[in-house]
Enzyme design. Structure first.
Site, PDB file in Angstrom:
ATOM      1  N   PHE A 283      31.619  -0.348  43.218  1.00 39.75           N
ATOM      2  CA  PHE A 283      31.214  -1.544  42.938  1.00 39.75           C
ATOM      3  C   PHE A 283      29.311  -2.142  42.558  1.00 39.75           C
ATOM      4  CE2 PHE A 283      35.407  -1.773  44.775  1.00 39.75           C
ATOM      5  CZ  PHE A 283      36.521  -1.490  43.929  1.00 39.75           C
TER       6      PHE A 283
ATOM      7  N   ASP B   9      39.131   6.405  58.034  1.00 40.38           N
ATOM      8  CA  ASP B   9      38.764   7.284  56.732  1.00 40.38           C
ATOM      9  C   ASP B   9      37.499   8.181  56.571  1.00 40.38           C
ATOM     10  OD1 ASP B   9      38.855   8.129  54.134  1.00 40.38           O
ATOM     11  OD2 ASP B   9      38.043   6.367  53.126  1.00 40.38           O
TER      12      ASP B   9
ATOM     13  N   GLY C 158      20.959   4.215  45.989  1.00 34.13           N
ATOM     14  CA  GLY C 158      22.245   5.074  45.897  1.00 34.13           C
ATOM     15  C   GLY C 158      23.540   3.559  43.847  1.00 34.13           C
TER      16      GLY C 158
ATOM     17  N   ARG D 122      25.021  -1.101  42.458  1.00 36.82           N
ATOM     18  CA  ARG D 122      24.119  -0.747  42.874  1.00 36.82           C
ATOM     19  C   ARG D 122      23.571  -0.950  44.724  1.00 36.82           C
ATOM     20  NH1 ARG D 122      20.680   0.408  37.962  1.00 36.82           N
ATOM     21  NH2 ARG D 122      21.883   0.706  36.315  1.00 36.82           N
TER      22      ARG D 122
HETATM   23  P1  AMP Z   1      28.466   3.443  49.067  1.00 33.86           P
HETATM   24  O1  AMP Z   1      28.870   1.407  47.578  1.00 33.86           O
HETATM   25  O2  AMP Z   1      28.023   2.238  50.006  1.00 33.86           O
HETATM   26  O3  AMP Z   1      29.023   4.430  48.334  1.00 33.86           O
HETATM   27  O4  AMP Z   1      26.650   2.825  48.654  1.00 33.86           O
HETATM   28  C1  AMP Z   1      26.663   3.850  47.280  1.00 33.86           C
HETATM   29  C2  AMP Z   1      24.902   4.561  47.576  1.00 33.86           C
HETATM   30  O5  AMP Z   1      24.190   4.188  47.993  1.00 33.86           O
HETATM   31  C3  AMP Z   1      26.008   5.720  48.929  1.00 33.86           C
HETATM   32  O6  AMP Z   1      25.932   6.725  48.327  1.00 33.86           O
HETATM   33  C4  AMP Z   1      24.016   6.112  49.963  1.00 33.86           C
HETATM   34  O7  AMP Z   1      23.048   7.303  49.498  1.00 33.86           O
HETATM   35  C5  AMP Z   1      23.451   4.852  49.212  1.00 33.86           C
HETATM   36  N1  AMP Z   1      23.498   3.415  50.238  1.00 33.86           N
HETATM   37  C6  AMP Z   1      24.374   3.100  50.791  1.00 33.86           C
HETATM   38  N2  AMP Z   1      23.788   2.444  52.056  1.00 33.86           N
HETATM   39  C7  AMP Z   1      22.763   2.551  52.365  1.00 33.86           C
HETATM   40  C8  AMP Z   1      22.553   1.968  53.243  1.00 33.86           C
HETATM   41  N3  AMP Z   1      22.312   1.534  54.381  1.00 33.86           N
HETATM   42  N4  AMP Z   1      21.242   2.862  53.767  1.00 33.86           N
HETATM   43  C9  AMP Z   1      20.408   3.827  52.929  1.00 33.86           C
HETATM   44  N5  AMP Z   1      21.808   4.202  51.442  1.00 33.86           N
HETATM   45  C10 AMP Z   1      22.187   3.288  51.277  1.00 33.86           C
END
Ligand code: AMP
Length: 401
Positions: A145, A258, A141, A147
């Site tokens: 800030f 949150d 995802g 990927r």
């Molecule tokens: P974030 O920056 O935490 O919003 O992460 C962006 C996207 O990456 C999220 O919406 C999830 O789909 C994926 N993601 C983040 N952290 C994890 C994780 N620990 N395991 C699996 N997918 C993740």
């Protein structure tokens, strides 16, 4: 702490659930997830018997990073074994492509704030990590800030992790360097099966990398969008896990502030993981009056700019329960933000006739105007609506049903 059993189950589940990886589109935050059938418990048990090492977590060798002892681990195949490695999917080269165009080195005080490296942490130093220590897998995802990728450590034992990148200059532009630092500091000290683990972190001149527990079933929010709402059984199991995790956090003087579906992830067995600590505060008895969080989940005391404490999370738990069951938060008013504020302040709570008397009772007891009158988390765990659906085998059981 994640139990050995649950981690081993994750390994086994990954063995048979990721043969054909689904490449998550880079704009995954707005895209619906691809659902693959997860292995049944019987299959997992068979796989465990077949693949799992007799002692999945032997006492750590000196070379083993202390902060990864509980990470999802690939069982080491014996000599001559043909056991397939866990498939982490295809890397799209995104980090290198992005790094050419995005971000810049940061200097001065902000650079010091963001020189985050768990290997130099005084409290719990670990081995020094670099990007080159990981095999890169599929994109999971995109965050604000940077990927997030599925990765595996190159050295044995090969851990599966989610590697999250954060561009320092963008953090500085958004003036959240202190908040990010706080988020990292809070998360690295937390160990609970329903709280996403942060195993370690490191940085280069432009980026911070967070080594996070891999949440195999992705975002809970996507499941909620897909289904519209959840059954009472599934909701109850999630709320059970949330209440337990919040009790743990409050015991550590961490107020989340949150809680909302967007900040929750799902482990490989469908277990809930609180995964975002951006707005958390350590609260050694003091109260804060800053307005933050998502509007629909704000309690009256925050809407009215009054002091607040950990009971804001009790309120959010009530809102979350309602949203799981109905599909939208209780005080939502799409016509105007002010109307939402007004409805929150009046606790203008309406239930559709479809939901049970028991859950109405729980929600009403959490959504109390006076924080002191909100149902305690320990009482949530004993509430009939929670007890009724709790799995006899384990309260950490998957919410999927
Ligand atoms: P974030 O920056 O935490 O919003 O992460 C962006 C996207 O990456 C999220 O919406 C999830 O789909 C994926 N993601 C983040 N952290 C994890 C994780 N620990 N395991 C699996 N997918 C993740």
């Amino acid at each position: 702490m994640t139990s050995v059993g649950s981690v081993t189950r994750q390994i086994a589940a990954l063995e048979i659930s990721t043969k054909k990886p689904t490449l998550v589109p880079s704009s995954s935050s707005t895209t619906r997830p691809t659902h693959s059938k997860q292995p049944s418990q019987t299959n997992v048990t068979k796989l465990l018997t077949k693949f799992a090492a007799p002692k999945p977590f032997p006492s750590s060798k000196p070379t083993q990073p202390s902060n990864l002892r509980q990470a999802t681990r690939q069982p080491s195949p014996g000599p001559g074994s043909t056991q397939p490695a866990i498939d982490i999917g295809r890397y799209d080269g995104g980090l290198e492509i992005e790094d050419e165009k995005r971000g810049e080195a940061v200097h001065g005080e902000a650079a010091e704030d963001l020189a985050l490296d768990s290997s130099v942490s005084r409290k719990c130093p670990t081995r020094e990590w670099h990007l080159s220590d990981f095999d890169m897998g599929r994109p999971l995802g995109k965050g604000k800030f940077g990927r997030v990728y599925m990765v595996r450590t190159k050295s044995a034992p090969k851990y599966i992790l989610a590697l999250k990148t954060l561009y320092k200059s963008e953090i500085v532009q958004s003036k959240v360097e202190k908040q990010i630092r706080r988020e990292i500091e809070i998360q690295q000290n937390l160990r609970h099966p329903n709280v996403l683990r942060l195993y370690g972190y490191f940085h280069d001149s432009k980026r911070i990398f967070l080594m996070l527990e891999f949440a195999g079933k992705g975002e809970l929010y996507k499941q909620l969008s897909k289904h519209g709402c959840f059954s009472e059984k599934r909701s109850s199991r999630y709320i059970d896990q949330m209440a337990d995790a919040l009790m743990y956090l409050h015991g550590k003087h961490v107020i989340h502030r949150d809680i909302k579906p967007e900040n929750l992830l799902l482990g490989i067995n469908g277990e809930l993981k609180i995964g975002d600590f951006g707005w958390s505060v350590h609260a050694p008895g003091n109260r804060r009056m800053t307005l933050c969080g998502t509007l629909d989940y704000l309690p009256p005391e925050m809407v009215e700019g009054r002091e607040h404490n950990e009971k804001v999370d009790y309120w959010a738990l009530g809102v979350l329960t309602y949203e799981f069951l109905i599909g939208n938060p209780p005080f939502e008013d799409r016509s105007s933000v002010n109307n939402t504020y007004r409805r929150i302040a009046k606790v203008d709570l309406k239930f559709p006739p479809t939901i049970s008397v028991e859950v109405k009772d729980l929600i009403s007891k959490l959504l109390q105007y006076d924080p002191g009158r909100r149902l305690a988390l320990s009482a949530v765990l004993h509430h009939p609506w929670i007890v009724k659906y709790r799995s006899k085998i384990s309260i950490r059981d998957s919410g999927d049903a």
